[in-house]
Design an enzyme around this catalytic site. Structure first.
Site, mmCIF file in Angstrom:
data_model
loop_
_atom_site.group_PDB
_atom_site.id
_atom_site.type_symbol
_atom_site.label_atom_id
_atom_site.label_comp_id
_atom_site.label_asym_id
_atom_site.label_seq_id
_atom_site.Cartn_x
_atom_site.Cartn_y
_atom_site.Cartn_z
ATOM 1 N N HIS A 208 -26.856 -88.281 -25.279
ATOM 2 C CA HIS A 208 -26.455 -87.524 -24.085
ATOM 3 C C HIS A 208 -26.577 -86.028 -24.320
ATOM 4 O O HIS A 208 -26.820 -85.562 -25.437
ATOM 5 C CB HIS A 208 -25.044 -87.922 -23.614
ATOM 6 C CG HIS A 208 -23.909 -87.554 -24.529
ATOM 7 N ND1 HIS A 208 -23.404 -86.287 -24.615
ATOM 8 C CD2 HIS A 208 -23.165 -88.312 -25.383
ATOM 9 C CE1 HIS A 208 -22.389 -86.266 -25.467
ATOM 10 N NE2 HIS A 208 -22.235 -87.481 -25.955
ATOM 11 N N CYS B 48 -21.766 -90.268 -30.919
ATOM 12 C CA CYS B 48 -22.993 -90.251 -30.125
ATOM 13 C C CYS B 48 -24.040 -89.334 -30.764
ATOM 14 O O CYS B 48 -23.745 -88.569 -31.678
ATOM 15 C CB CYS B 48 -22.696 -89.776 -28.700
ATOM 16 S SG CYS B 48 -21.695 -90.944 -27.736
#
Length: 408
Positions: free
Chosen positions: A241, A258
């Site tokens: 992301h 992430c």
């Protein structure tokens, strides 16, 4: 990995030495620097490329030009913290600063260390390029339906984007990324580590669906995969992301697990890659192999899968079942239940041969060898069939299937 320009290693060493001398107090000033002026349109060159050019000018002794370009970069991209640091350093060099780094508050020293590590990672990624034509060893075979593939090298804070064309995979872009605060090798929920393994993008999330924290959007991964579950790993919500709108990038180890990119780089991924068919390899350090080496691994994997296909096409459970692990599990079924399912499927096939379409083979190696094989299973005479995914592991030196399931 070779330095394509030959002199870039000197740039890195010169920049490091230069900083160690005159730049002891620069980070605190730069970290707190805020520009009130609105950003002007960014030229076609990426902010990272512009920053590297500043380094090169410094190495060449052209500090006035370096200062001008650094000022322009911070004006165009005011949330690029590393660029602010470099600009502050250049300004302070002209003022001959005296304050030692030890006088900085602990939080500022930590911020300095993180930003300097980001600089090191960005420079090293350009100085030590992948060998021409080489591929990560994990990409054994990809079908034409997989138009792209992604590999992340955590040791270099780098994501590599490949395009899959008529002549195979070709490296088309690479981007700086951030990973978990405590590094890689995720084991449990909340350990702030990024998982290592082979995954697939499962969906595409636009920014309108997300909080600003995720920036330009997100590409969720299928963590934990079946191998992770077999290893007892827990957790969820591992995404590629972007960054919040007030940031240009994050420091190398600053996420909860992430893989995070600058928003401009994330936008490219969102435009190019497709859910379900795009593999994502996350490695501590990628191992690059030549086309000849890749072909050798591909031939061995194809031979293994062909043996399985031939056994299934025979219609004889006694030939097929030995390919499955005694520890097999799928959807709650154990090895005994699976044997019944296999016999039922073979009867339904009525002796028709099995064909495998759009086959993808990914390899992984840590404490165990692993193959992740995805294909369309089509009976002869049919046009379509189920999309299946198998996980193969070594047992007693022999490849065995420990998971098989339909994914479409």
């Amino acid at each position: 990995m070779a330095d394509p320009e030959g002199k870039l290693g000197l740039v890195i060493r010169s920049w490091t030495a230069w900083r160690q001398g005159a730049l002891l107090a620069a980070g605190l000033w730069a970290a707190g620097l805020v520009f009130a002026a609105a950003a002007t349109p960014v030229p076609p060159t990426s902010p990272e490329a512009r920053l590297i050019q500043v380094y090169r000018l410094v190495q060449a002794g052209r500090t006035r030009e370096a200062l001008e370009q650094a000022e322009s970069l911070t004006r165009d991209v005011p949330n690029f913290q590393l660029a602010q640091l470099v600009y502050g350093d250049l300004l302070l060099v002209r003022q001959k600063p005296r304050a030692p780094a030890e006088d900085l508050p602990p939080a500022a020293r930590e911020q300095m260390a993180q930003l300097r590590r980001e600089a090191d990672q960005r420079l090293a990624a350009l100085a030590e390029r992948p060998p021409s034509g080489a591929l990560p060893r994990e990409f054994v075979e990809l079908p034409p339906s997989s138009r792209h593939a992604i590999a992340v090298d955590a040791s270099r804070s780098r994501l590599y984007l490949f395009e899959n064309g008529r002549h195979g995979l070709k490296l088309v872009a690479d981007h700086y990324v951030s990973v978990g605060r405590l590094g890689v090798g995720k084991q449990v929920q909340g350990d702030q580590r990024t998982p290592l393994g082979v995954y697939f993008i499962t969906s595409r999330l636009d920014p309108v669906q997300l909080q600003d924290f995720y920036g330009a959007g997100a590409l969720p991964l299928n963590y934990p995969n079946e191998y992770d579950r077999r290893q007892g790993r827990t957790g969820h919500g591992i995404w590629l992301h972007g960054v919040p709108s007030q940031n240009y990038a994050r420091t190398p180890q600053s996420t909860d697990g992430c893989v995070v990119l600058a928003n401009g780089d994330m936008q490219q991924l969102l435009r190019d890659v497709s859910p379900r068919t795009t593999p994502v390899v996350i490695s501590q350090a990628l191992q690059w192999v030549t086309p000849a080496q890749a072909e050798s691994g591909r031939a061995a994997a194809r031979h293994l899968i062909e043996q399985w296909r031939a056994a299934r096409s025979s219609g004889d459970p006694r030939r097929l079942l030995p390919f499955y692990s005694s520890q097999f599990s799928a959807g709650g079924a154990d090895a005994v239940d699976w044997a019944r399912t296999v016999e039922k499927d073979l009867r339904a096939a009525q002796g028709r041969a099995t064909e495998l379409k759009d086959m993808s083979i990914l390899a992984w190696r840590d404490k165990d060898d692993l193959l992740v094989v995805t294909f369309g299973l089509v009976l002869k005479g049919q046009r379509t069939g189920q999309v299946k995914r198998q996980y193969w592991g070594k047992e007693g030196g022999q490849w065995k299937i420990f998971f098989e399931g339909a994914i479409g």
